[in-house]
Every structure is written in C-alpha cells, then in structure tokens.
Enzyme design. Structure first.
Site, mmCIF file in Angstrom:
data_model
loop_
_atom_site.group_PDB
_atom_site.id
_atom_site.type_symbol
_atom_site.label_atom_id
_atom_site.label_comp_id
_atom_site.label_asym_id
_atom_site.label_seq_id
_atom_site.Cartn_x
_atom_site.Cartn_y
_atom_site.Cartn_z
ATOM 1 N N PRO C 9 0.798 -1.231 0.000
ATOM 2 C CA PRO C 9 0.000 0.000 0.000
ATOM 3 C C PRO C 9 0.830 1.281 0.000
ATOM 4 O O PRO C 9 1.865 1.366 0.668
ATOM 5 C CB PRO C 9 -0.807 -0.110 1.295
ATOM 6 N N ASN C 10 0.352 2.264 -0.764
ATOM 7 C CA ASN C 10 0.915 3.606 -0.836
ATOM 8 C C ASN C 10 2.231 3.688 -1.629
ATOM 9 O O ASN C 10 2.722 4.790 -1.862
ATOM 10 C CB ASN C 10 1.133 4.212 0.575
ATOM 11 N N ARG C 17 5.434 12.008 -2.962
ATOM 12 C CA ARG C 17 5.041 12.390 -1.620
ATOM 13 C C ARG C 17 6.100 12.014 -0.596
ATOM 14 O O ARG C 17 6.715 10.975 -0.721
ATOM 15 C CB ARG C 17 3.727 11.685 -1.238
ATOM 16 N N ALA C 76 3.230 -0.938 4.675
ATOM 17 C CA ALA C 76 2.579 -0.920 5.985
ATOM 18 C C ALA C 76 2.123 -2.304 6.437
ATOM 19 O O ALA C 76 2.091 -2.589 7.638
ATOM 20 C CB ALA C 76 1.387 0.033 5.967
ATOM 21 N N HIS C 79 3.974 -4.904 9.003
ATOM 22 C CA HIS C 79 3.922 -4.876 10.467
ATOM 23 C C HIS C 79 2.608 -5.397 11.027
ATOM 24 O O HIS C 79 2.450 -5.551 12.223
ATOM 25 C CB HIS C 79 4.163 -3.451 10.959
ATOM 26 N N ASP C 86 1.497 -15.809 6.092
ATOM 27 C CA ASP C 86 1.049 -17.174 5.821
ATOM 28 C C ASP C 86 1.130 -17.488 4.327
ATOM 29 O O ASP C 86 1.489 -18.608 3.946
ATOM 30 C CB ASP C 86 -0.393 -17.352 6.307
ATOM 31 N N GLU C 97 12.680 -9.805 1.518
ATOM 32 C CA GLU C 97 11.941 -8.629 1.966
ATOM 33 C C GLU C 97 12.781 -7.381 1.700
ATOM 34 O O GLU C 97 13.961 -7.348 2.061
ATOM 35 C CB GLU C 97 11.654 -8.762 3.468
ATOM 36 N N HIS C 99 12.857 -2.917 1.835
ATOM 37 C CA HIS C 99 12.244 -1.640 2.209
ATOM 38 C C HIS C 99 13.126 -0.511 1.709
ATOM 39 O O HIS C 99 14.362 -0.624 1.749
ATOM 40 C CB HIS C 99 12.070 -1.537 3.723
ATOM 41 N N LEU C 100 12.492 0.544 1.250
ATOM 42 C CA LEU C 100 13.246 1.712 0.787
ATOM 43 C C LEU C 100 13.897 2.435 1.955
ATOM 44 O O LEU C 100 15.081 2.737 1.945
ATOM 45 C CB LEU C 100 12.306 2.673 0.041
ATOM 46 N N SER C 101 13.093 2.697 2.984
ATOM 47 C CA SER C 101 13.611 3.434 4.141
ATOM 48 C C SER C 101 14.167 2.453 5.172
ATOM 49 O O SER C 101 13.870 1.263 5.125
ATOM 50 C CB SER C 101 12.484 4.254 4.770
ATOM 51 N N ARG C 110 7.178 0.295 13.368
ATOM 52 C CA ARG C 110 7.735 -0.166 12.096
ATOM 53 C C ARG C 110 8.996 -1.032 12.297
ATOM 54 O O ARG C 110 9.591 -1.478 11.319
ATOM 55 C CB ARG C 110 8.100 1.036 11.205
#
Lengths: 145, 145, 145, 145, 145, 145, 145, 145, 145, 145, 145, 145
Positions: C9-10, C17, C76, C79, C86, C97, C99-101, C110
């Site tokens: 999401p997002n 943004r 999001a 978490h 599953d 996995e 993540h950008l940040s 987080r």
C-alpha cells in the site's frame, strides 16, 4: 473404544449455581447424555470429578493404560496448572480439552489455557453439547489410529 | 436450517501446501463432507473463501438475512481483524469459530483470537473434523432457538 | 529465471510524496531500473502494486507456479499482516523482503516485521538500490538451487 | 573508494562450527570474495575481526579518517552494545549493517538491533552474499556523495 | 470548499444494528444532515463507505487532488491499519478523525488510534453530531489556509 | 585527597564529534580544568579513558587502594554493564556518577543507569561543569569521613 | 442553558508561552469568543482556571447544581487525576473533554486520558476552535434532554 | 543574578523525620547555607516550600519574570506531576533538578523523574550538598548566557 | 580428562570484598581445592579469570581443542553477554554454569542467565562448594561419553 | 486515645451520588457513628475531608503531634499520590487505610494502593462499617503500645 | 545426618515416559543410588513423591523436626506454588532445589522458580546426577553447621 | 448466626515460625479468641485449616448450606488459586478475606489477591485482630440481610 472424562474443581456444583454462566444441567445429567451418545458410537466412557489438582494428575497418569482418549475439563486449573499439563504430555493419550462456557468471553485470566498446547484440540462454549461433540471427536481420533 | 461457512485467507491452498500443519484434504473436499453431513441433519450449507478482509466483512453482514448460523474460519485474520469481529457482533448471528490446526500449539501470535469473544463457541485442532463438529453444533444451536 | 516484485500500500505514490523519507524516484522508475539490471543478469521480472492486503495474498499464492523468487515490499502490511506471512510460507517461494527506508530508524511500530521470519533475507534502507540489490540476491539464490 | 569491514565476536569461527546456521564458508574465504568483488568495482577493502566490544569501538573511531564506508557485522554485540552504536553515530561514516543469518527467524533476543537505527541500511540472511551485496551498496553510497 | 467523508467497515449497517452503541440514525441520514449543514457553510461534501482497508487507502490517495479536507471515520481499521495512517500522511490533506461512539469508554483495544497522530484533530462520542462538528472544523481549517 | 576520574567508551572523541549533544570541549581540556580546580581544593586527580568495559572494571578494582573517591562517567556502559556496577560495589569507594548530557532527555534506553544505585550521587546534564561539580562533591565526601 | 468551562494547570499562560504547541490566543480571548458564540446559541457560559487539582474537583462538584453541561480541559491532570475523573462521574453532568493540541501526536504519556471514559465525548487538536465546537456540542446535548 | 529554590511536599519536615534517608539538617539550615554560598557568588536566592502541587505550578509560572534560574526539588511530585513538568517547560527558565537522597537507590517508582527531561541537569544524592552544588551550577548557567 | 574453569569479572576480588555475599575464600584457594579434588578424580584442571568479555569469548573458543568440559562462572556477564553464550554454543563443549551466590535470591536482573540455555546444567548458591560439585559433574559427563 | 480520620477527594459527596457504589450514608452520618462508637471505647476522634492532595499531606504532618492513630481514606489519591505516602511514612503514626467500596472488584487502576505499604493494615469493602472496624483496630493498636 | 528428598508431580512416571527429556532411570533407581551414596557419606535419606501440592507442603512442615537438610524437586509446582515456597521458608531447613532437566533450556514458563529464592542453592540439568550432587552438598551444609 | 473460618496452607504453623512476620499467637489461640468474641455477639463459629487447595474448595462448597458468612484466609493460595475464587463465587456466601500480615508491604507477588474481587471486603495487616474484626463485620453483614 474407551474414553475417560475428567472434570476439575467446582464442576460438581454444575446446574445448581451460576446457571447464567454454566447452564442448568448437572454433571450427572451430562454424564448420562454422554454415556448414551457413546453407546450409539460403540464407545465406553468413564466419568470423574475432583477438586484436587494432584488427584487429577494421578487419574491422568493412570488413564494411559486403560483408555484410548482423554476428554479433560480442568476448569479453574486450566489456567494455573503446569502439573496437569505435564501429566497430559507424559500420558501420551490423545487429549481433547472441553469447556462449557466460552472462556474467551470471560475474565482475561481465563483466556489462556496452559493445557491446550499439549492437547489435540479444544471445544469451548457450547455448554453440555461441548461434551457430546468431544465424544464424536474422540471416536474419530481413535478410528484414525 | 441454513448454515454459512466462511473461510479466510490462504484456506484456498488447503491440501496442497504445508500438509504437516493443515493436512492433505482440500477445501473442496471439506465442503463436500460438510454438505453430506449437513444433508443428513436436514440442513443446507453454503461455502465461501476469500483472501480479502473486507469481503469477509461484507459476507458476514449479508449472512444475517439468509442464514441461521455462521461457521467462521477467519484464518490469519482471526488474530488481527477487529473489522471481522465487529461484523460478527453486528450480524447478530450465532457464530462458531473453527480452526483446522490447534492454534494454541503454534506461534504465540496465533494464541489470541479477536473474534472468539463475540462467538458462541470455538472448535480447534481437529482438522476437517472441526468443520463436521461445527455442523452438529450449529444444528443444535438452531434447535434450541 | 523469473522474479516477481510485489509492492504494498501507498507505494504507488512513490516519488510524489514525503520525498525526505522515501526519495524522489517513482515506482515506475524503479521498475525500469530493475528490469534493466535483471536483463543484464538474464532474468525476467514482473512488477505489481496493490493497496489491498488480500490481493497481495492472492498474487503471492499465484506466484509459486510461475516464478522462481519473490521480492516483497509489503509496506505498511509488513507490520500487521499475518495473512501475507502465511501466504509467503505457503507459497514455498524463496522470498526477499525489501524496504526503501530504514524501518529501524522510524516509529517503533515499524521495527518489527511479521514477514521477515518466513523470508530468506531482508534488505532495508538503501532507497531504490534496495530493489537492485534484491535482484542480485535473487539470481544468486536461484543459482544455488 | 575505501571500505572497512568489521566483524564481531565468534565470527572467527565461521565455517568450522554450527554450519547449519552460519554456512561452511570461513571468514578468510569471505574476505577473499569481498576483495575480488571490490577490485572489480575499483574499491579497496580492509577486513578485521575482534571478540572485544571495546576494540570494535576503537576501530570504528579510527575508521572515520581513513575510510569512506563502514560495513559492520557486530554479531552478538548487535543486540547489547550501546557503545558500538555510539561509536557508529560519532564516526559520522555511512554504515551498513550485515548479518549472515536471518536474525528475525532466530531467538527473540536477536530480533532487535541497537545499531540499526544509526546505520544507512541493513542486509541480513544471505550468508556470505550479504557481504557482497554490501560492497555494491557501499560503492553506490560513495558515488551518491 | 470541498470536503470528503470516508467511512470504514460496518458503518453501512448504521441505524439497523447495535443501536445502544451507535444510535438509530442510518449513514444515509447522516449524509443528508451533513450535506445540508455543508450547504449552509457554502461547502460541498462527498460521502463514501467501504469495508475494504485497501479501498479506503486508494480513496484517501485520490482525495488529495480533489478535496480540501478529509473527514475520516475508519471504524475498526482505526486501531489496526498502518496502511491508512500512511495514506493520510502521504495525502498531505488536513484530516479530521471522527467516531460516533466514545471509543475511550469501550474495549481497551479501541482506546488507541493509529491514525490520530497524523490527523489535525479528533471528535469522538457525539453520535451523528460528531460529523456535523467536523464540517464546522473543516470549514474553519480551510478558512485559515 | 586523591580522586580518580574514569571515562567510558567514545569519550576520547569529545569535542570533535556531535558537539550539539556533547559540547565542543575535549576530554583533555576537561582534565585540565578539573586538575586546576582540584589543586585549588588541595586534591590530586588522575584521569583515564577506555573503550573496554573490562579495563574499566580493572581500574575501578585498583582504585580502591590508591584513591579516596571515584568519579565515573561510564558513558554507554552506564546502561548495560552489571560488571562495572559490581566493580563499584566491590571497591567500596565512594563513587559519583557524572554525565555531560542530560541522559533523561535523550533516548529511552539512556534513562536507566545500572550503576547509579551503588553510587553516592549523580550529576548529569551540565557539560564539563558536571565534572567540576563532582570534584567539589568528592572533596566534601572525603571531608565528612 | 448554562455551560461551565473549567481549565486546568498552566492554561493561564496560554498565548504567551510555547505558541508552536498551544497557539497565540490567550485564555481571555478564548473566553470572549466562547461567550459570543454561546450568546448566539442562547446559552450562558462561565469560565474558570485553576492550577490546583483539588480546586478543580471542588468546582466540578459545585457545577452539578448550577449548570447543564461541563466543558473540561484538565490539561496535565487529564493523564494523572483519578480524583477529577471521580468528580466528573459523581457530578452526573454531561461532560465534554477538550484539548487545544492533538494529544495523540505528542509524548506517549499524553495519549491516555483518565477522564475520557466518563465523558460524553472528546474534541482535541483544533486550538481555540475546540472550545467553540464544544459549545455547539453542549447545546445539542442539552436540546436532546 | 537571582535564583529561586522551590521545594515540594514533606520537605518542611526535613531534619526531624527519617534522618537515615534525608539527613538531620532542617530546610531552614539548608536555606541558610545556600544563602551564604550564594552571597559569596554574588547571587540572590529565594526559598519556598509547598505541599500543594498547584501552588508549585503557580510559583514556577511566576518565577520566569523575576528569576534567572530555578532550582527544583519537587520531592514526591517528581514522579507523578505532569503539571509541574509543563510549568517548567512553559516558564522557559533554566531549571536544575535536585534531590537530597539518591532516588535511584530507593523504591522503583522513585527512579523515574517526569521533570528531568525538561531540566538542564540533575544533581541527586548528596544531601544538603546537592543544593550547594546547584547554586554553583546555576551561577555558571547564568554566566554562559 | 581435562577441565577448564573460566571466571568472569570481579571474581579476582573474591575473599577480600563483600564476604557476606561471596564468602571469605579467595579464588586462589578455590583453585587449590579444585585442583586437589580433581587429582583425586584423575582429572586435570586449568583455572583462569578475566574482566574482559571478549577475552572470555576467546578462551572459550580455544578451549574446545584442549579440554573435555568447560566450567563457567561468567559473573556479571551471565546476565548481559550474548557473545559468551554464542561462544559456548559454538565451542560444542559440554558446559557447566556455576555461581557462588544464589543468584535467584538477589536483584531481579541477576535471576536470568543468558548462558544457561546452552549449558548442560547449573550449580548455584553453594559458595566454593559449587566449584567442587562441578568437577564431580564434569567427570561424570566425560565418563558418559 | 485520640484518633484522626482523614478523608480524600469527593468523599464530601457521600450519600448523595452513586449510591450503588458508595451507599446512601453521608460523611456526616459516618462521623456521627464513628464518634459514638469511639466514645464507647473511650477514644476521641476528629474528622476532616479535603479535595486537595497537599492539604491532606499537611494534615497528616500535623497529626503526628496531636493524635495516636491515623485512619485514612485517601479515595482517588490512594492510587496516585506518592506525596501522601511519604507524609504517612514521615509522620510515624500507626495508620489504617480504609475504603468504603471493595477497590479490588472495581477498575484495574483502583486495585493498587500506593499508601498501603506504609500502613499497618487495610479495611476495605464494608461501607460505613469499614470506619467502625477501624476504630476498634485503632484502639487495639494504641493498647498494644 | 538425615536428609529428606521430596519429589513433586509426575516424577513417579520417571523412566517410563518422555525419556528424551527426563532420561530412562526410574525414581526407584535414583532412590537406590542416592541411598548408597548417602551411606558412603554416613548420611541417612528418606525419599517421597506426591502429586498433591498440599501434601508436599505438609511433608516439608514435618521435615523440620526430623531432618537436617531438605532436597526438593518440586517439578511443575516449582513455577506455580507459593504455598511450597512458604513451607520451605517456614521450615527453616537448609533446602537444595534440584531438577533433572535444564529448566532454562525449556519453555519460558519453566525458567522461573518461585522456590529458589528461599533455598540455599540449586542444581539443575544433570539428570539423576543432580540428586547425587545434592547429597554431597547437603552433607557439606550440615558439616558447616 | 453461623460463621465458618477457613485457613489455608502453612497457617497451622502459626506462632511457631517466622514470628516477625506472622506474630507469636498460634492458630488455636486465635480460634479461642474468635470463639469467645463470637459468643459475645451470639454467633457460632467453626474453624478449619488445610494445606490442600482442593480441600479448601470442597469446604467452601459445603459451607453454603450450613453457614451464613465465610471468613477466608487462603494464605499462599490467595495469589494463585482461581479454583478457590470460583468456589467462593459459586457458593454465593458473603465472604470476608483476612490476612494476618500486610500483604501490600511484602513481596510483589503477594500484592494481588485473585479472591478479593469476589469477596465483600478485605481486612489485612492486624495480626490476630484481623480475625476479630472479621467476626464483627460478619455479624453486621448477617444483620443487614
């Protein structure tokens, strides 16, 4: 097929006290229904109740020689007794945990069962029907073996 | 007597993955057994599965007009979805929570069900048998009303 | 060698943004870089984004037949989603996995990933470079098999 | 472009013990691969290992004058050492945290890194490949500056 | 002045279920009152409801181009959705959180809002009046800009 | 009157790094001020710094024969070292804990001192002045004996 | 219609201190706006401020005879005073909790209100507008009775 | 240079009760020593004590116009009063927290100070000497400005 | 049969400090008793002490080639050192944890041992006798192999 | 024999509010009963109530010169006031804590008393009878001395 | 020299169940070894086992007149029984806690012993050897007296 | 008026052990005082003690037919027994919890009573006087009915 039903503290009061939580059926009446249903499924049942944690431990130990499945309503000891948990694990008997009331809808300290992790499964919240469903489950567990 | 069975995320994979946890029976096979057993008890069943939390919420909302009992295996959403809990509470339908595996013998985050407190009862750990026991419980709940 | 990149999401907003947290590169630009790098390593990539938890679950389920490795930025849902965890476990796909940040330098909620324990590894905090490193890791994982 | 790789306690045993967790490659072999890959990217690397928390602190302090990036596998100190965290923060060096194993899939006390919040990013779970990915990331970080 | 009202799961049932908690007014009736009050304040409103977390995320993303203020009753997702929180933060829209019931006087898991920290303010506990107060607040927020 | 000042990890960097937290004075400058002030109060001081937890333990053990008071800034070890706490307790020396920064206004893990309970008192947050106040306190403690 | 506004500790400083958190309007100015708005709605208001927890308790007790609604900004006591909570509950007055700042976006200890569970509703984060919205809510609450 | 010393609940009993914890010096004697030492440093001091949380809040508010530094021993309110914390923050006065006893060596609930994070520094555990050190610190803080 | 005894921080002070907790026997005296008892059991012992966590790690690593059993009193590091735990696990040596004092009857932070889960067993609370019992246990462990 | 009864916040409302929790007897009626019972036991009583935490602190301080026993119902301050706890401890007076309602059967935050650990004993849950039992206990405590 | 060994619930099953955790030796065999070893040390032992918590309490109470040392393996009650802890404390007998398995390497709820804080020492993890070491420790404790 | 006094584990040792905590009076002496006082109030009492949790449960069950009030000192079981709590709740008897010592001034695990929430009230900390006060309370409770 032989199934033992062990009942923990205060279940001897069933039907006479706090009927809004536990219903109006007595333990004797549950035993009768259970025996009849078992007979239909060609199983024998034995029914016991004790207020003593240690006596329940002893009965569980003894059960492993004489029974195929244990159905256990440890009542209040469900949430506090590692001794009963250890007895179930040591007995090696397939065990089904039952509760009359929905323990998850009651006080927080009743949400966790110390015994559940060493059982096959749990049936909670259906009143005396919990016991009848347990026979069916027990017979099915024996059949699988 | 009409009973709806709602199944949550990943249950569509049943029988093809992680059989040591969930067994080798597919959801379609479970549906078949459930339909047969229901027929014997003169009940009709409907069976659905969704990976979407919100779709499950919608189905629960719609169920209250057309069904007498809801049997719910919310799978992973059991432990995270207040939305499903609210839908169950709002539906006013007698609801039975089922799980194939014994959630209490698995990871800690699977021990707590957010949905259980608004259900009548819970049946967990018996594999496909959990669903069959649920029919019997459902029929009994309808009979009581 | 086929690798699927799933984005939560997002992430469709990327580049437009909160650039101080997520950078100024759009998801389309990342997809382009990833595709180019993959080509150099003789791998094919597919790129998708969804705001729906359940759609991500479905995509992960479908991926296991058509792809060799899954690269997952669940955003999001990292978490909060046991359902995605599953699905990853059930898919049996080697999963990376990303993540950008640097999620460990942000809000406390987080810091924990529900998905990480069922992944092979994690690459976090390098911005779009996280995705490029993931291709390299993916190719290496496939080579090992 | 100069990159320092610092390795914490017990990593000197790599390849000889608990290969199911840490793999069969020795630290010397990793150093060799890393040096070769670095050479290809026109970077120089230095490799050190210590079992002493304070010695790692000292090396991190000294690194800031002579190196462009720090790649840090603090091993067990990852989860207990504020001193190393403070050294990283004080050094002002861009730092990349690496781990061979997927720390999120192991004991709970290995899930949290005290060092991660002051690093640029983290690469965990890919075995010796984690180190190779770190070089690439390091070179990219230097290029950005 | 354009204001969007987004409503989360189960709010479509409003007025027909659990009236002791949520009151007897339907969502359509609230929409009508809100539209009238908005008209008096020379504002336009749009009203939507979804049971899907991801659809709410998408609507929030889209709102930032077409609306001046977001009024959000995320219902059950208030307490579990980081995705919605991220969407609100990413949208950059001034956001007002509303709830019909006093969430602080209900179950403990309803006390914390994951969304509140990224909103301007919160109005809870006044039933449909919460929505009317939110228009007034929204108009005032727009006026300030 | 002999007072020993022991300084923990990273304090050797003082004045050159993160001056917004720790100020611009170097440890050598602090030592100089402290020595001067001590001379005025007819006390002798010795000043040491180590990045090694165990070396600090050894110095504390040795101090008890040669010094009257211990002034201790254990830096990061303040929050993690039971070994230093035990050394202070075992030394029997009156001990004053000092910190340059106000540890209570920083990250949560810096709020608790494992060492404080076995010290006479604590002086935190005054920058180099913390050390000067400690001399005065030390002299006063010796005078009382 | 008579409404009392009670204001807790430090609110007498409003407008002169920390304007980035609390804005530049003084409490007297808020009182003026509130009185005017109230007059438009044909309501009378009384405005008080105290730094003493016990005085606030006494005022709440006295309010129940002379006022129809209590609007309460207990400031710091919101998070620590069971005495004020008990006074609100004992007064039987419909009570509206207001805060100028968004308490959920500040320090963790300001997230929980001990008073909220015994109020009708909460309005937080709109600056002086929080008070004006509270009048409207108050008038509406009185009208319902 | 004007410094105000504010003392919280029960400090008026100093010297007459629990001398093993708080020593045998009375608050008046401390005031006398403090005044003398201040005179030597060309500073004026004012000394007050109150058992009322709200009165301490008011005094802190008033201090900001008339004093350069606040020395605060909030006693029991140290651990429970957000109101005093807010007053200190709002006053904008450089504030020094002092305690006679070593609060970190007493009951667990005395280990945390709600006030410390908004102070410059803390001096604890030196008995009346804590106050004398505070003057020196205060004078130094004023000198820096 | 070769047994190594490793002793952690502050144990070099044994017998000279805090005799009410640790007794009056010195480490040298314990070493002597241990050597004599070992001789009787035809075992050789080596005895070392270090205040440095990393040195203990190194000694444990080296022990695995030259010794049959490790007896470890990690003192304060027992409760904080994952590095020592990892070294014990990596060494593969049968390890016996000993403590002179009953750590369960002391401060709460001494109740948990990070090392115990990777040891064979623990002997705590018997003073120097703990070491003698450890030899006997060690000899028995070797005999079993 | 002189006994002082101190009553905390909101107890002045007794008998007029929330009679289902606190009963219908007023504080004046309780005082009357207590005075009569005391007279029979040849004891004198004084009765006070305050909503101010600090005033209760002051009264407790003053009591130690003029009274033999303190009976304290600190009401809401029972759970939040360290200041009152300190005053009781400092007063040295034998103190009996009383509560009208059974605080253990109410909200969780009323279960813990900060004051109980410094009292002789506690009498809770008997309504006004709690006070009468306290006289008897007080007289007995005085007699023992 | 007389030593009593008390064994808690399920220890009667020893040797016949879960041999991977508890070994293959029966309790009778342990008793025999213990008796022989005791004889060599000129001590007499008595051996008992009960599944009843209360019976263990009674035996501990009775032991203080007839025995010099108590060796206690309370099994599951170790972690839940304050009653046994109180009995041990009340008995005044030097008590040694033993466990066959290493309780620290098992489930988390077995890590804490409620009884350990009132014992002299603990010996855990050595199987039947734990009991033999306990005799030696017991004889040594008696000798010291 | 018939009152039963039930006493839990280790209370049979009263007067002979740990007199600094529990006093020097034996349980028989308390029974005698209680019987005399009861006679004065025209009440009959019965006194029992058991170390067995389950026996206490049984006695509580039986009490409801033959007694008007239950006075219960469950000793150690107070803090661990849900079974006794359930028996008290099921009995429907007005129950008064008593303790000789002030449980709130002892170890933390003695602060919480699982039984208190289902009792009328609690009297703790007055030694044998606790029992005498309980008679008076019991008689008063019966009179009210």
């Amino acid at each position: 097929m032989k199934i033992i039903f062990l009942n923990g503290p205060n279940l001897n009061l069933l039907g006479t006290r706090e009927p809004d939580i536990y219903g109006q059926t007595t333990l004797a009446q549950i035993e009768k229904s259970v025996t009849e249903r078992a007979a239909m499924l060609e199983a024998q049942v034995e029914f016991r109740q004790s207020n003593l944690e240690g006596e329940l431990v002893t009965w569980i130990q003894q059960a492993r020689e004489r029974f195929d499945v244990l159905v256990l309503n440890a009542a209040a000891y469900t949430h506090t007794s590692i001794a009963i948990r250890d007895a179930v694990a040591a007995s090696g008997l397939p065990t089904i945990e039952v509760h009359l009331s929905n323990i998850h809808a009651r006080e927080k300290f009743r949400h966790q069962s110390l015994i559940a992790p060493v059982c096959c499964g749990q049936i909670v919240g259906f009143g005396p029907l919990s016991y009848l469903l347990a026979i069916e489950a027990a017979v099915s567990l024996i059949a699988k073996k």
